[in-house]
Scaffold this motif. Structure first.
Motif, mmCIF file in Angstrom:
data_model
loop_
_atom_site.group_PDB
_atom_site.id
_atom_site.type_symbol
_atom_site.label_atom_id
_atom_site.label_comp_id
_atom_site.label_asym_id
_atom_site.label_seq_id
_atom_site.Cartn_x
_atom_site.Cartn_y
_atom_site.Cartn_z
ATOM 1 N N LYS A 139 0.779 -1.387 0.126
ATOM 2 C CA LYS A 139 -0.314 0.318 -0.240
ATOM 3 C C LYS A 139 0.888 1.081 -0.304
ATOM 4 C CE LYS A 139 -3.800 -1.777 3.314
ATOM 5 N NZ LYS A 139 -4.769 -2.148 3.545
ATOM 6 N N GLY A 140 0.328 2.367 -0.752
ATOM 7 C CA GLY A 140 1.053 3.112 -0.282
ATOM 8 C C GLY A 140 1.314 3.665 0.678
ATOM 9 N N VAL A 141 1.981 4.926 1.520
ATOM 10 C CA VAL A 141 1.769 5.525 2.648
ATOM 11 C C VAL A 141 0.928 6.405 2.593
ATOM 12 C CG1 VAL A 141 3.620 7.158 3.843
ATOM 13 C CG2 VAL A 141 4.701 5.711 2.788
ATOM 14 N N GLN A 142 0.452 6.990 1.645
ATOM 15 C CA GLN A 142 -0.695 8.154 1.993
ATOM 16 C C GLN A 142 -1.684 7.759 0.043
ATOM 17 O OE1 GLN A 142 0.013 11.754 2.010
ATOM 18 N NE2 GLN A 142 -1.824 12.344 3.124
ATOM 19 N N ASP A 143 -2.714 7.028 1.177
ATOM 20 C CA ASP A 143 -3.913 6.423 -0.250
ATOM 21 C C ASP A 143 -4.805 7.210 0.036
ATOM 22 O OD1 ASP A 143 -2.262 5.149 -1.322
ATOM 23 O OD2 ASP A 143 -2.914 2.446 -0.802
ATOM 24 N N VAL A 144 -5.199 8.212 -1.053
ATOM 25 C CA VAL A 144 -6.536 9.119 -0.574
ATOM 26 C C VAL A 144 -7.835 8.909 -1.662
ATOM 27 C CG1 VAL A 144 -6.978 11.391 0.306
ATOM 28 C CG2 VAL A 144 -4.646 11.128 0.739
ATOM 29 N N GLU A 145 -8.602 8.442 -0.613
ATOM 30 C CA GLU A 145 -9.738 8.540 -1.661
ATOM 31 C C GLU A 145 -10.313 10.168 -2.025
ATOM 32 O OE1 GLU A 145 -12.951 6.064 -0.168
ATOM 33 O OE2 GLU A 145 -11.910 4.522 -0.424
ATOM 34 N N ILE A 146 -10.598 10.330 -2.973
ATOM 35 C CA ILE A 146 -10.927 11.603 -3.868
ATOM 36 C C ILE A 146 -12.881 11.219 -3.573
ATOM 37 C CG2 ILE A 146 -10.992 13.977 -4.695
ATOM 38 C CD1 ILE A 146 -8.258 12.695 -3.727
#
Length: 386
Positions: free
Chosen positions: A54-61
């Motif tokens: 997983k990415g260090v920061q996975d942000v749902e837009i």
């Protein structure tokens, strides 16, 4: 003629190898079996765990307002910066509301300016005793009301501008754009995920260990773990090592495991968020007892070898081995100790309590070669039929 000799030699070699492997042995006729003495050595081992990347920061837009998508400014897999506009939602209504609010501010500002002039003029008249206190207080109150109306209009303008800004969906962080499930013209609202932006400059790899292993790690500290490796889905080893940085404080009641996180740098952007792999934790064991798998027989998930006693009689003995191995050897954890002797070949022809004549593995290989030279064509055909 040369080709026939080559084929003949190959057949002899294949026959003798099959007879001399872990299962059988050449028929020496003198009850000789190769025996070796248990020793210890240093073993480089590894433990593997299934992992998720997983990415260090996975942000749902997600949009904050409901409306039709009028612009999509990015493509899947595109690298974006923090604050970059990704989508535009229909903003006609919001724009009109900003204009109306701005007009209201302008009107309130003029009224406030007029009330201010009136109040200042009233103050001068009051000083000259042309008007009384009542008129002065009334003028002051009118000016303060005008100021309040201006503040209210400015607040409404700020709200309208904020609503307009929601029509421009921006990336909160730098990263890579994921899938784009919605197309231009689609009606969306705050419950819809327009895409995901993943910061993949470094990646977190999630894996789980047993509760017992987690307790040992907690006692020793995560810093005691060596650098770990990551095997990718295609079997290749990722060219950057990682470091275990985090451990969950909660035990999964379903699996009884504890989750750990290893951090890997991703400068070439090889790792993708949502990918799968295998974490490899190397470990070094000193004074390890290593034996070839060919001398071990398995019965109902148990492993056995033939130990040789001082009277040259063999004993069918159970051993326990480390679950991790290289496919050729076992590391014995129980059932063997330095100085023990065991049979290395021909174990299928042995039985518990059988007396043998021990020879060295080197002598065993020499006798195989001698027997190969002495075999006749009939012997070869007969051996190949077995």
């Amino acid at each position: 003629m040369k080709m026939k000799k080559f084929v003949m030699c190959a057949a002899i070699a294949a026959t003798l190898v099959s007879c001399g492997g872990g299962g059988g042995r050449p028929n020496f006729g003198d009850n000789e079996y190769p025996v070796t003495t248990v020793g210890t050595s240093q073993a480089d081992m590894q433990t593997t765990y299934p992992a998720t990347i997983k990415g260090v920061q996975d942000v749902e837009i997600r949009p904050k307002v409901q409306g039709f998508i009028t612009q999509i400014n990015v493509k899947e897999g595109q690298t974006v910066g923090a604050g970059q506009v990704l989508f535009v939602i229909d903003n006609e209504t919001a724009t009109q509301q900003v204009r109306q609010a701005q007009a209201a501010v302008n009107t309130a500002q003029q009224q406030c300016n007029t009330a201010k002039l009136t109040y200042e003029n009233t103050q001068k008249l009051h000083q000259n005793r042309v008007i009384g206190d009542y008129e002065l207080q009334t003028s002051q109150n009118s000016y303060e009301v005008a100021q309040a109306q201006l503040a209210q209009a400015q607040a409404q303008l700020a709200t309208a501008k904020e609503q307009l800004s929601y029509c421009y969906v921006k990336s909160p962080a730098a990263g890579v754009v994921g899938t784009l499930p919605f197309k231009k013209g689609t009606l969306v609202n705050s419950s819809n995920t327009l895409t995901t932006v993943s910061n993949n400059s470094s990646m977190e790899v999630y894996f789980s260990v047993t509760e017992k292993a987690a307790m040992q790690l907690q006692a020793a500290g995560l810093q005691s773990l060596p650098s770990v490796k990551l095997q990718l889905a295609d079997g290749s080893i990722y060219n950057h090592e990682g470091t275990v940085t985090k451990m969950s404080g909660v035990i999964d009641q379903t699996t009884g495991s504890v989750q750990l996180i290893a951090l890997f740098q991703n400068p070439e952007r090889v790792l993708k968020s949502g990918g799968a792999g295998t974490i490899i934790i190397p470990r070094q064991t000193t004074n390890a007892i290593i034996i070839p798998q060919s001398c071990v027989s398995e019965v109902q998930d148990k492993k056995f070898i033939y130990l040789v006693g001082s009277d040259n009689k063999v004993k069918y003995s159970e051993i326990k081995v480390d679950p991790q191995n290289d496919g050729m050897n076992f590391i014995v954890t129980e059932g063997l100790k330095p100085g023990d002797k065991y049979v290395t070949n021909g174990i299928t022809k042995l039985s518990d309590g059988m007396e043998i004549k021990p020879i060295t593995p080197e002598r065993y290989e020499q006798k195989i070669k001698e027997q190969a030279k002495a075999m006749t064509a009939g012997d070869i055909v007969g051996a190949m039929k077995k």
